[in-house]
Design a protein around this motif. Structure first.
Motif: not given
Length: 189
Positions: A58, A63-64, A86
């Protein structure tokens, strides 16, 4: 006099403590809102493409937390709408589920996530991948973006739009590998 000073000090301490407690009640604001957590759906189809290994990294900055792109490319994270994992783990799990057929002589994929975001100006989810395919000592590169519209007021709409992007990406990746899709019932598509 020392007793008077002691009383004043105790009174000041009690007053300060009461003021702190009262101000906390005033400034607490609204009640807590739990964040909503979303996952990518599991594909009911699998590809017949033989894969030796899939790696996903990534470099998108996502992110989350949902990542939104606004005017002037201003990026903002959403603390109330989250992914279960993620993006690289979500996409890796989706690709490994779709390309379930394993072979040492199969294609090796190195996927780089360049965008995993929601554009608030265009109201679209956007997934951009760069993929390196290696097979039989030959390496080819593929880069593409996928987008799908969403309702900016609903996190569930954004998550579904990203699901559509991932489904489209998997089908395009499969075409790059020259494979056929098989449904969960075994029917060729």
């Amino acid at each position: 006099m020392p007793g008077e000073r002691m009383k004043r000090t105790v009174f000041q301490i009690l007053f300060a403590a009461a003021a702190a407690v009262m101000s906390g009640c005033v400034f607490m604001g609204e009640e807590y809102i739990a964040p909503a957590t979303y996952d990518l759906e599991r594909s009911e189809k699998t590809s017949q493409v033989q894969v030796s290994r899939i790696r996903v990294r990534n470099s998108s900055g996502a992110d989350r937390r949902f990542l939104y792109r606004g005017r002037s490319n201003r990026m903002r994270f959403d603390e109330y709408n989250l992914w279960l994992l993620d993006p690289e783990l979500l996409l890796g799990r989706a690709l490994n589920g779709f390309f379930a057929s394993r072979s040492e002589s199969g294609v090796e994929m190195l996927c780089t996530i360049e965008a995993f975001e929601f554009d608030l100006v265009r109201k679209t989810a956007r997934l951009k991948l760069s993929i390196e395919f290696a097979r039989d000592g030959k390496t080819t590169f593929y880069s593409r973006s996928w987008s799908s519209s969403f309702d900016a007021e609903r996190g569930s709409s954004a998550a579904e739009a990203m699901n559509k992007c991932v489904r489209a990406a998997m089908e395009d990746i499969e075409k790059q590998c020259g494979g056929k899709t098989v449904s969960a019932t075994g029917d060729k598509k």
